[in-house]
Structure formats: C-alpha cells, structure tokens
Scaffold this motif. Structure first.
Motif, PDB file in Angstrom:
ATOM      1  N   MET A 255       0.931  -0.966   0.091  1.00 34.96           N
ATOM      2  CA  MET A 255      -0.304  -0.022  -0.163  1.00 34.96           C
ATOM      3  C   MET A 255       0.619   1.645  -0.141  1.00 34.96           C
ATOM      4  O   MET A 255       0.654   2.550  -0.387  1.00 34.96           O
ATOM      5  CB  MET A 255      -0.996  -0.141   1.208  1.00 34.96           C
TER       6      MET A 255
ATOM      7  N   TYR B 108       9.532  11.945   4.394  1.00 32.63           N
ATOM      8  CA  TYR B 108      10.389  10.332   4.526  1.00 32.63           C
ATOM      9  C   TYR B 108      10.974  10.535   5.677  1.00 32.63           C
ATOM     10  O   TYR B 108      11.624  11.530   5.093  1.00 32.63           O
ATOM     11  CB  TYR B 108      10.543  10.455   2.697  1.00 32.63           C
TER      12      TYR B 108
ATOM     13  N   TYR C  94      -0.801   8.645  -7.102  1.00 38.82           N
ATOM     14  CA  TYR C  94      -2.485   8.453  -7.315  1.00 38.82           C
ATOM     15  C   TYR C  94      -2.617  10.445  -6.747  1.00 38.82           C
ATOM     16  O   TYR C  94      -3.341  11.125  -5.617  1.00 38.82           O
ATOM     17  CB  TYR C  94      -2.828   8.323  -5.392  1.00 38.82           C
TER      18      TYR C  94
HETATM   19  C1  WQD Z   1       2.699   8.553   1.059  1.00 43.07           C
HETATM   20  C2  WQD Z   1       2.114   9.433  -0.447  1.00 43.07           C
HETATM   21  C3  WQD Z   1       0.079   8.263  -1.616  1.00 43.07           C
HETATM   22  C4  WQD Z   1       1.098   4.678  -3.139  1.00 43.07           C
HETATM   23  C5  WQD Z   1       0.691   5.759   5.859  1.00 43.07           C
HETATM   24  C6  WQD Z   1       0.131   5.369   6.966  1.00 43.07           C
HETATM   25  C7  WQD Z   1       0.220   5.965   7.929  1.00 43.07           C
HETATM   26  C8  WQD Z   1       1.864   5.859   8.586  1.00 43.07           C
HETATM   27  C9  WQD Z   1       2.550   6.337   6.871  1.00 43.07           C
HETATM   28  C10 WQD Z   1       1.549   4.109   9.756  1.00 43.07           C
HETATM   29  C11 WQD Z   1       0.485   9.713  -0.400  1.00 43.07           C
HETATM   30  C12 WQD Z   1       0.941   8.331  -2.940  1.00 43.07           C
HETATM   31  C13 WQD Z   1       1.276   5.646  -2.639  1.00 43.07           C
HETATM   32  C14 WQD Z   1       1.225   4.312  -4.816  1.00 43.07           C
HETATM   33  C15 WQD Z   1       1.101   6.274  -4.563  1.00 43.07           C
HETATM   34  N1  WQD Z   1       1.910   4.043   8.378  1.00 43.07           N
HETATM   35  N2  WQD Z   1       1.040   7.039  -3.307  1.00 43.07           N
HETATM   36  N3  WQD Z   1       1.173   5.571  -5.225  1.00 43.07           N
HETATM   37  O1  WQD Z   1      -0.776   7.653   3.658  1.00 43.07           O
HETATM   38  O2  WQD Z   1       0.753   8.998   4.261  1.00 43.07           O
HETATM   39  O3  WQD Z   1       0.934   6.855   5.727  1.00 43.07           O
HETATM   40  O4  WQD Z   1       2.319   5.486   5.821  1.00 43.07           O
HETATM   41  O5  WQD Z   1       1.935   5.015  11.113  1.00 43.07           O
HETATM   42  O6  WQD Z   1      -0.905   6.084   8.568  1.00 43.07           O
HETATM   43  O7  WQD Z   1      -1.334   5.911   6.368  1.00 43.07           O
HETATM   44  O8  WQD Z   1       2.180   6.558   2.563  1.00 43.07           O
HETATM   45  O9  WQD Z   1       2.886   5.761   1.407  1.00 43.07           O
HETATM   46  O10 WQD Z   1       0.540   4.916   1.441  1.00 43.07           O
HETATM   47  O11 WQD Z   1       1.712   7.039   1.445  1.00 43.07           O
HETATM   48  O12 WQD Z   1       1.103   7.903  -5.358  1.00 43.07           O
HETATM   49  O13 WQD Z   1       1.154   3.096  -5.009  1.00 43.07           O
HETATM   50  O14 WQD Z   1       2.428   8.168  -1.427  1.00 43.07           O
HETATM   51  O15 WQD Z   1      -1.354   8.316  -2.464  1.00 43.07           O
HETATM   52  O16 WQD Z   1       0.362  10.835  -1.437  1.00 43.07           O
HETATM   53  P1  WQD Z   1       0.967   7.894   3.941  1.00 43.07           P
HETATM   54  P2  WQD Z   1       1.751   6.024   1.672  1.00 43.07           P
END
Ligand code: WQD
Length: 352
Positions: free
Chosen positions: A207, A242, A227
């Motif tokens: 994810m 990050y 996305y």
């Molecule tokens: C980062 C960005 C996506 C996958 C999650 C959890 C949060 C924390 C950190 C635990 C977003 C984009 C992603 C893809 C993309 N975890 N993306 N294509 O959502 O910031 O946070 O991880 O504590 O609770 O929600 O992290 O890596 O999923 O997304 O474009 O195939 O990358 O839309 O903008 P997120 P993420």
C-alpha cells in the motif's frame, strides 16, 4: 567475579520485534547496551527479521511468539522476566485501508493487546513505556509543518482511531500509575538498515509508496500509479515527511534513555519523529530513479480517498529534548530500500 561490577544490562521488552520498525529498534537498542526480548505472534511477520538482527548484532534474540490478546500468555512473559525495565510497544495492525474494511478486527487487536500490556505494566511495576504512534493523529493539518501541539483531528480510519485512543489511554494511565510514558508519532518510515540484513517485508500488494516503487522497479508489479497530481502542491502530488527507519529506531533508544535519566517533563511526553522535510511523490520517484538508474514505470491515476494533501514535521522538540539528529537523507532512504528489494528477490528463507 570479585572486583568487577557487572553493569546490570537494562532489559527492554519490544513488542512487534519481528516487524519493520521493531526489528530496526532492537538493533539500535543492542548497539547502545540494552538487553532485549521480543513478543511477536508472527501474524504479520516472520522470524526472518530475528535472523537479520542476530547477523547484525551477533546477539541471540528471544522472541515469544504469543498473541498479546491472550492475557495469560502475555502475563507469563513478565513472570518469566522479572527484570524488564521498559517496554516499547509496536505490535499492532497498521493498514489504513484494511482497517476501514475490518474495523472490529482492528479495534480488538490493537486495543486488547494494549490493555493487556498496560495491566502487566501495573502488576509488575514496569517504570517506562514507549508507544508507537503516528502522524495520522493530525489528520489533514491546516498548518504545516506540524508540531506536537498541532491539533489532532478526528481519525479518518479505524487504524488512526486506535492510535488516538491508545495515546489517550496511555496518558490517563500514566497519571494514575507509577509508569512514565512517551508517545512517538512517526511520519513516513522508509528504507532499510545500512547492512541490508533487515528491511520492510510488506505482505501482499504494497500500500505504501516506497515498497510500491521498489516492487515496480524490480518487476514484481507491472507498474504503479501516482494517486493524483492535481493537488495544490508544488508539483501537484502529495507531500509527505519520509524518514529513514534507522533514524526512527535510534529515537526510541534515546526516548528510553530520556525516561531512565528522569529528563521527562511530564509523565506522558509526545514527540514528532519526522525528518522535517516535505517531499512530493514525484520528487520521491525522481530520487529513486537517480539512485537506481532505473526509469520507473508509473502512470498518473486518480486521487486515493483519505489521502492527506500535505504533512511534514516540525521535529525541534525531539531534536532538542532527546538529542536526536537524523543521519540519513532521502538518497540513502531510496538506496537502502532498493538494495533491500534486490536482496529479497534472492532470499529463500522468507517463509515462516
Ligand atoms: C504516501 C504518498 C499516496 C502508494 C501511511 C499510513 C500512516 C503511516 C505512514 C503508519 C501518498 C502516494 C502511495 C502508491 C502513490 N503508517 N502513493 N502510489 O498514506 O502517507 O501514510 O504510512 O503509521 O498511518 O497511512 O503513506 O506510503 O501509503 O502514501 O501515489 O502506489 O504516496 O497517495 O500521497 P501515507 P503511503
């Protein structure tokens, strides 16, 4: 032996020690003189990480493969290890999307395990407790970067709700009991230990952004989607903070030492663990391409529901109070993540 004083190694219980951040934290704790045991039921992990920890540190790690929802099994670890000085609690389910589909599973797993642990903290007088929380508690912030005083928002997922409820429970219990606690709010942990002996082991389709990038680059995924690039940001894609997983890990060691030294300002201090730098999705992809020399196969797709447009940390409080200084930049995050993905391709002992 007469004449030598065996320094009492402080024994730390890490829950979720076979997981991504848990395993990296065990390495850092050992390298800083702590003795560590782990509880991990391997429902979302394997013992591959334990082998990697042992390769890096040369130390054997005892992992109790018990379910923290089983109070008696959890309690038995404490009665067998009466010298536990502190606990770092990572073990929890953490997939945002899954939590929306299966809220009851998330509330049961994440809250029952925390309550069982806190009952053991009380019964066995454990003095220090560090909780793995998340920047998710801030929701979509009105002002960035976010500080620890930034308002939390109603969680946008059951996963986020379990982190908010966990924080409140721990704060209340720290006021009523002897235990001193810390809440660590992670931003986006990425990368792998510089030795490439441990790293992130996402189960199923990734994810998160960085595993999606590296699995696409190595050919496990045919392509990946960005996305949305129609957001109000410098290049239209979402902004995140990050942070290298080894920097996150070291902050846990410093947080424990902060409690042991009695430097905590309250019985429940909170710290943002982010790099303090906002990076867009497209910038992250470009850095990966530069580091790996690979042109990534991605397409621009629709926005992902629930995505925060932009968030990154003001980490001054952690830097000043814990003496925390991040060591790894985005280039090293991408390098180590890519090296780890290549290692996984040849790994044969990943099965349980
Ligand atoms: C980062 C960005 C996506 C996958 C999650 C959890 C949060 C924390 C950190 C635990 C977003 C984009 C992603 C893809 C993309 N975890 N993306 N294509 O959502 O910031 O946070 O991880 O504590 O609770 O929600 O992290 O890596 O999923 O997304 O474009 O195939 O990358 O839309 O903008 P997120 P993420």
């Amino acid at each position: 032996m007469p004449g030598t004083i065996q320094l009492q190694m402080k024994k730390i219980l890490v829950t979720g020690g076979c997981g991504y951040i848990g395993s990296h934290t065990i390495v850092d704790l050992i390298e800083n003189g702590f003795d560590v045991i782990s509880i991990d039921d391997n429902s979302r992990s394997t013992d591959y990480a334990i082998k990697g920890i042992e390769k890096i540190t040369g130390k054997k790690i005892k992992n109790y493969t018990i379910d923290l929802k089983d109070y008696h099994a959890t309690r038995s670890v404490f009665s067998e290890n009466t010298d536990i000085t502190g606990i770092i609690h990572f073990a929890a389910f953490k997939a945002v999307g899954e939590s929306v589909e299966k809220p009851l599973m998330y509330y049961e797993n994440n809250m029952f395990s925390l309550i069982n642990l806190l009952n053991c903290v009380k019964e066995f007088n454990i003095p220090y407790f560090v909780f793995s929380s998340s920047c998710t508690v801030y929701g979509s912030p009105d002002i960035i970067p976010v500080t620890e005083q930034s308002p939390t928002k109603p969680a946008e997922s059951p996963y986020g709700a379990t982190k908010q409820m966990g924080e409140r429970m721990i704060e209340d219990i720290s006021k009523a009991e002897k235990v001193n606690t810390i809440l660590l709010r992670y931003f986006n942990p990425v990368g792998a230990h510089p030795s490439i002996e441990i790293g992130e082991l996402p189960l199923g389709k990734p994810m998160n952004l960085v595993p999606a990038i590296t699995q696409t680059a190595i050919g496990k995924l045919p392509k990946m989607l960005v996305y949305g690039t129609d957001y109000d940001t410098r290049d239209g894609s979402c902004v995140r903070d990050y942070i290298h997983v080894s920097d996150i890990a070291h902050a846990h060691t410093l947080a424990l030492q902060y409690l042991i030294d009695g430097r905590n300002k309250t019985k429940c201090d909170t710290f943002n663990l982010g790099s303090g730098n906002g990076v867009t999705v497209l910038e992250a992809i470009r850095m990966f391409e530069e580091v790996s020399g690979i042109k990534l196969n991605y397409e621009i797709g629709p926005r992902r529901p629930g995505d925060v447009v932009a968030i990154y940390a003001n980490n001054n409080y952690a830097v000043e109070s814990l003496g925390w200084k991040t060591k790894y930049d985005l280039r090293e995050m991408m390098r180590s993540a890519w090296e780890w993905e290549k290692k996984l391709k040849t790994a044969t002992d990943l099965t349980k």
